[in-house]
Scaffold this active site. Structure first.
Site, PDB file in Angstrom:
ATOM      1  N   GLU A 144       0.860  -1.200   0.000  1.00 11.30           N
ATOM      2  CA  GLU A 144       0.000   0.000   0.000  1.00 11.30           C
ATOM      3  C   GLU A 144       0.886   1.237   0.000  1.00 11.30           C
ATOM      4  O   GLU A 144       1.778   1.365   0.813  1.00 11.30           O
ATOM      5  CB  GLU A 144      -0.930  -0.018   1.220  1.00 11.30           C
ATOM      6  CG  GLU A 144      -1.754   1.243   1.417  1.00 11.30           C
ATOM      7  CD  GLU A 144      -2.582   1.673   0.204  1.00 11.30           C
ATOM      8  OE1 GLU A 144      -3.385   0.876  -0.282  1.00 11.30           O
ATOM      9  OE2 GLU A 144      -2.400   2.820  -0.253  1.00 11.30           O
ATOM     10  N   ALA A 171     -24.508   7.564  -7.881  1.00 14.35           N
ATOM     11  CA  ALA A 171     -24.606   7.369  -6.430  1.00 14.35           C
ATOM     12  C   ALA A 171     -23.863   8.467  -5.658  1.00 14.35           C
ATOM     13  O   ALA A 171     -24.411   9.044  -4.706  1.00 14.35           O
ATOM     14  CB  ALA A 171     -24.058   5.996  -6.065  1.00 14.35           C
ATOM     15  N   ALA A 175     -18.912  15.002  -9.840  1.00 14.16           N
ATOM     16  CA  ALA A 175     -19.177  13.585  -9.535  1.00 14.16           C
ATOM     17  C   ALA A 175     -19.585  12.886 -10.830  1.00 14.16           C
ATOM     18  O   ALA A 175     -20.722  12.474 -11.009  1.00 14.16           O
ATOM     19  CB  ALA A 175     -20.281  13.481  -8.477  1.00 14.16           C
ATOM     20  N   VAL A 176     -18.603  12.824 -11.758  1.00 17.92           N
ATOM     21  CA  VAL A 176     -18.918  12.314 -13.101  1.00 17.92           C
ATOM     22  C   VAL A 176     -18.257  10.952 -13.355  1.00 17.92           C
ATOM     23  O   VAL A 176     -17.978  10.599 -14.489  1.00 17.92           O
ATOM     24  CB  VAL A 176     -18.514  13.333 -14.194  1.00 17.92           C
ATOM     25  CG1 VAL A 176     -19.341  14.599 -14.089  1.00 17.92           C
ATOM     26  CG2 VAL A 176     -17.018  13.673 -14.115  1.00 17.92           C
ATOM     27  N   ALA A 183     -17.540  -1.523  -3.610  1.00 18.40           N
ATOM     28  CA  ALA A 183     -16.660  -2.171  -2.640  1.00 18.40           C
ATOM     29  C   ALA A 183     -16.971  -3.657  -2.491  1.00 18.40           C
ATOM     30  O   ALA A 183     -16.065  -4.501  -2.489  1.00 18.40           O
ATOM     31  CB  ALA A 183     -16.804  -1.466  -1.294  1.00 18.40           C
ATOM     32  N   HIS A 212     -43.994  -8.961  11.352  1.00 18.11           N
ATOM     33  CA  HIS A 212     -44.887  -7.806  11.296  1.00 18.11           C
ATOM     34  C   HIS A 212     -44.757  -6.986  12.573  1.00 18.11           C
ATOM     35  O   HIS A 212     -44.720  -7.564  13.648  1.00 18.11           O
ATOM     36  CB  HIS A 212     -46.341  -8.274  11.146  1.00 18.11           C
ATOM     37  CG  HIS A 212     -47.324  -7.150  11.156  1.00 18.11           C
ATOM     38  ND1 HIS A 212     -47.490  -6.311  10.077  1.00 18.11           N
ATOM     39  CD2 HIS A 212     -48.182  -6.714  12.114  1.00 18.11           C
ATOM     40  CE1 HIS A 212     -48.414  -5.415  10.363  1.00 18.11           C
ATOM     41  NE2 HIS A 212     -48.857  -5.626  11.600  1.00 18.11           N
TER      42      HIS A 212
HETATM   43  C1  FAD Z   1     -17.810   9.094  -2.279  1.00 18.91           C
HETATM   44  C2  FAD Z   1     -17.840   7.623  -2.564  1.00 18.91           C
HETATM   45  C3  FAD Z   1     -18.754   6.837  -1.928  1.00 18.91           C
HETATM   46  C4  FAD Z   1     -18.796   5.474  -2.180  1.00 18.91           C
HETATM   47  N1  FAD Z   1     -19.714   4.720  -1.526  1.00 18.91           N
HETATM   48  C5  FAD Z   1     -19.775   3.394  -1.773  1.00 18.91           C
HETATM   49  C6  FAD Z   1     -20.694   2.580  -1.094  1.00 18.91           C
HETATM   50  O1  FAD Z   1     -21.469   3.046  -0.257  1.00 18.91           O
HETATM   51  N2  FAD Z   1     -20.711   1.251  -1.356  1.00 18.91           N
HETATM   52  C7  FAD Z   1     -19.867   0.699  -2.287  1.00 18.91           C
HETATM   53  O2  FAD Z   1     -19.919  -0.500  -2.508  1.00 18.91           O
HETATM   54  N3  FAD Z   1     -18.966   1.456  -2.944  1.00 18.91           N
HETATM   55  C8  FAD Z   1     -18.900   2.782  -2.714  1.00 18.91           C
HETATM   56  N4  FAD Z   1     -17.972   3.536  -3.354  1.00 18.91           N
HETATM   57  C9  FAD Z   1     -17.051   2.878  -4.295  1.00 18.91           C
HETATM   58  C10 FAD Z   1     -15.923   2.197  -3.520  1.00 18.91           C
HETATM   59  O3  FAD Z   1     -15.272   3.146  -2.730  1.00 18.91           O
HETATM   60  C11 FAD Z   1     -14.973   1.531  -4.491  1.00 18.91           C
HETATM   61  O4  FAD Z   1     -15.686   0.672  -5.348  1.00 18.91           O
HETATM   62  C12 FAD Z   1     -13.927   0.738  -3.737  1.00 18.91           C
HETATM   63  O5  FAD Z   1     -13.181   1.545  -2.861  1.00 18.91           O
HETATM   64  C13 FAD Z   1     -12.979   0.056  -4.728  1.00 18.91           C
HETATM   65  O6  FAD Z   1     -12.107  -0.745  -4.020  1.00 18.91           O
HETATM   66  P1  FAD Z   1     -10.667  -1.103  -4.583  1.00 18.91           P
HETATM   67  O7  FAD Z   1     -10.064  -1.996  -3.568  1.00 18.91           O
HETATM   68  O8  FAD Z   1     -10.775  -1.573  -5.980  1.00 18.91           O
HETATM   69  O9  FAD Z   1      -9.876   0.281  -4.667  1.00 18.91           O
HETATM   70  P2  FAD Z   1      -9.629   1.468  -3.659  1.00 18.91           P
HETATM   71  O10 FAD Z   1     -10.530   1.458  -2.527  1.00 18.91           O
HETATM   72  O11 FAD Z   1      -9.570   2.691  -4.506  1.00 18.91           O
HETATM   73  O12 FAD Z   1      -8.184   1.163  -3.089  1.00 18.91           O
HETATM   74  C14 FAD Z   1      -7.067   1.126  -3.897  1.00 18.91           C
HETATM   75  C15 FAD Z   1      -5.845   1.222  -3.014  1.00 18.91           C
HETATM   76  O13 FAD Z   1      -4.686   0.976  -3.804  1.00 18.91           O
HETATM   77  C16 FAD Z   1      -3.650   1.873  -3.419  1.00 18.91           C
HETATM   78  N5  FAD Z   1      -2.731   1.962  -4.550  1.00 18.91           N
HETATM   79  C17 FAD Z   1      -3.004   2.420  -5.800  1.00 18.91           C
HETATM   80  N6  FAD Z   1      -1.933   2.258  -6.593  1.00 18.91           N
HETATM   81  C18 FAD Z   1      -0.966   1.684  -5.831  1.00 18.91           C
HETATM   82  C19 FAD Z   1       0.359   1.248  -6.093  1.00 18.91           C
HETATM   83  N7  FAD Z   1       0.882   1.326  -7.298  1.00 18.91           N
HETATM   84  N8  FAD Z   1       1.060   0.705  -5.066  1.00 18.91           N
HETATM   85  C20 FAD Z   1       0.521   0.597  -3.823  1.00 18.91           C
HETATM   86  N9  FAD Z   1      -0.732   0.983  -3.528  1.00 18.91           N
HETATM   87  C21 FAD Z   1      -1.463   1.500  -4.525  1.00 18.91           C
HETATM   88  C22 FAD Z   1      -4.416   3.149  -3.090  1.00 18.91           C
HETATM   89  O14 FAD Z   1      -3.631   3.984  -2.262  1.00 18.91           O
HETATM   90  C23 FAD Z   1      -5.646   2.588  -2.384  1.00 18.91           C
HETATM   91  O15 FAD Z   1      -5.402   2.436  -1.008  1.00 18.91           O
HETATM   92  C24 FAD Z   1     -17.887   4.902  -3.107  1.00 18.91           C
HETATM   93  C25 FAD Z   1     -16.943   5.698  -3.745  1.00 18.91           C
HETATM   94  C26 FAD Z   1     -16.920   7.047  -3.480  1.00 18.91           C
HETATM   95  C27 FAD Z   1     -15.879   7.894  -4.168  1.00 18.91           C
END
Ligand code: FAD
Length: 471
Positions: free
Chosen positions: A35, A189, A274-275, A325, A450
């Site tokens: 990380e 969302a 938020a696009v 997530a 219920h």
């Molecule tokens: C405002 C907001 C609200 C959201 N709410 C929800 C929700 O309610 N429910 C839901 O299911 N999803 C939600 N999401 C989406 C959710 O956050 C993502 O789908 C999820 O975080 C993706 O998980 P991930 O593990 O793929 O990546 P991420 O959570 O983006 O994590 C990636 C990690 O990789 C690390 N990283 C990147 N490149 C490198 C590298 N080269 N070397 C080492 N580390 C690296 C980053 O630092 C980060 O810690 C939301 C997103 C946003 C922006």
């Protein structure tokens, strides 16, 4: 570290990466989690799912208090939000769970390595090398398998950079004060959740959506209901709105956009962009491998294998999977179970629930009515409004409905769409129903307690046969 050959090296500790790491540890695989940030948890924990839901909960409590007179509570008229405390509470929740992740890594014997990880090319003799750049300089680790879970970042409009007024999901979470006015560009969302939060806290909110409806991934009737309720809540909005320019003014921002060819301008304190989210795959060494990428997303097979043997991709960077997530977490479990040589079912995209935590909440799974028709199903729908549900009266939230889309021929449930109180919790039952390939008749025989909001599911199942009990 230099001599260790891990079974799995995971790059990125968001929900996709950390879930994969925990399960890999549970399966007895020697695992390294890389990380770049000084904390674990990724977007979801630090600037996504968790902090937004904390603010949404505060907003909901405040909405209830504002309704104090009707609830028989005295002296609620003067209650105002204490923004610093709301922010502190949010950060406390994030910090607690970030600490929890460190504990879980220790518990499952996962080696956590702080640094920026990069692929170096194909495996040599079945062993991959991942380059690391960290605080203590450059190094590398070796592993038999590598999982890329580098996540995503907010997309911006061309020429824009985030600052104190032009905001992404990061800045909008930690504003010093509640803005008096906020423009939200995009009604997915993220957009509708922040619109909901800041409206509840008193901001004048305007949504600009390029498509003809809010939450365009949802069933059309859900979008219609959300737009109706948002209008009632006083959240302004324009659909078919093409944003042309975002500019800073002396004290705020001005956004120029066109609707049906007519140009308009609106001003506000701040604007949230938020696009959508762009996958983080630019600078991780993919070009040195055979991994195939399209618009930044990594192509995988059903076990999340990329075209480079021994390298997998999960989470927000995986092509064809929703950026959620819980989707990423399950993809992580599929990968490491597969690596451990155990049987595992691939992720079925049609059984991943969507959850949007705005007010009213939205939960959905499977096919929308329009999509089911497009695929040639003879569709039969059962719909039940929360106005006729007794628990909805008790909690004072009557907006919305449950809509079940079925195949008329076999009765199979194809999709469920809920908008209304606790929709994000209620949807779990539907995910099970789809996973078990339930018919509407099966669901109509399941006894629901219920009075509960979940009884709306039972009534909607009965409505498929034209026999809801409560309408
Ligand atoms: C405002 C907001 C609200 C959201 N709410 C929800 C929700 O309610 N429910 C839901 O299911 N999803 C939600 N999401 C989406 C959710 O956050 C993502 O789908 C999820 O975080 C993706 O998980 P991930 O593990 O793929 O990546 P991420 O959570 O983006 O994590 C990636 C990690 O990789 C690390 N990283 C990147 N490149 C490198 C590298 N080269 N070397 C080492 N580390 C690296 C980053 O630092 C980060 O810690 C939301 C997103 C946003 C922006």
């Amino acid at each position: 570290m230099a001599d260790t050959i891990y079974d799995v090296a995971i790059i990125g500790s968001g929900p996709a990466g950390y879930t994969a790491a925990i399960r890999a540890g549970q399966l007895g695989l020697s695992t390294a989690l890389i990380e770049k940030d000084p904390y674990l948890g990724g977007t979801c924990l630090h600037v996504g799912c968790i902090p937004t839901k904390s603010l949404l909960f505060n907003a909901e409590v405040y909405d209830h208090v504002k309704d104090g007179d009707a609830m028989g509570l005295n002296n609620t008229a003067g209650v105002t939000p204490n923004w610093p405390t709301i922010q502190k509470r949010k950060q406390g929740i994030v910090d607690k769970h970030a600490k929890g992740l460190q504990f879980l890594m220790r518990k499952n014997k996962v080696a956590v390595i702080e640094g920026y990880g990069k692929l170096t090319g194909p495996a040599q003799g079945g062993i991959h090398t991942v380059d690391l750049e960290g605080k203590s300089g450059r190094s590398s680790i070796k592993a038999k398998n590598v999982i890329l879970s580098t996540g995503s970042v907010a997309r911006l409009l061309p020429g824009l950079k985030p600052d104190d007024r032009i905001l992404t999901n990061i800045e909008v979470l930690s504003l010093n004060d509640i803005p008096k006015s906020l423009i939200v560009i995009g009604s997915g969302a993220v957009g509708v959740e922040f619109a909901s939060i800041y409206k509840s806290f008193g901001a004048d909110v305007t949504i600009l959506e390029m498509l003809p409806r809010y939450v365009p991934v949802e069933d059309e009737e859900v979008s219609k209901e959300l737009m109706r309720v948002y209008r009632k809540r006083g959240i302004n909005g324009f659909v078919n709105a093409k944003v042309e320019k975002v500019e800073r003014t002396k004290d705020g921002v001005v956004v120029t956009f066109t609707v049906d060819g007519k140009q308009q301008k609106i001003e506000a304190d701040k604007v949230l962009i938020a696009v959508g989210r762009a996958p983080n795959t630019d600078n991780v060494g993919i070009e040195k491998t055979r991994i195939e990428v399209e618009r930044g997303f990594v192509k995988t097979d059903e076990y999340m294998r990329t075209a480079e043997p021994g390298i997998y991709a999960i989470g927000d960077i995986a092509m064809g999977y929703p950026q959620l997530a819980h989707a990423g977490a399950m993809e992580g479990i599929v990968v490491v179970t597969h690596i451990a040589g155990r049987p595992v079912k691939p992720v079925n995209v049609l059984r991943i629930p969507n959850a949007t935590y705005c007010h009213p909440e939205i939960g959905s799974v499977g096919l929308s009515e329009a999509k089911a028709k497009e695929l040639g199903y003879d569709v039969k729908v059962g719909k039940f409004p929360f106005t006729a549900n007794s628990r909805a009266s008790i909690v004072g939230q009557h907006e919305g409905f449950v809509k079940i889309v079925t195949d008329a021929k076999h009765g199979e449930i194809l999709g469920v769409h809920i908008i209304g109180p606790t929709a994000t919790e209620l949807i779990a039952e539907s995910v099970v129903a789809l996973e078990m390939e339930c018919t509407a008749e099966d669901l109509a025989h399941i006894i629901h307690a219920h009075p509960t909001l979940s009884e709306a599911m039972l009534d909607a199942a009965n409505a498929v046969f034209g026999m809801p009990i409560n309408t």
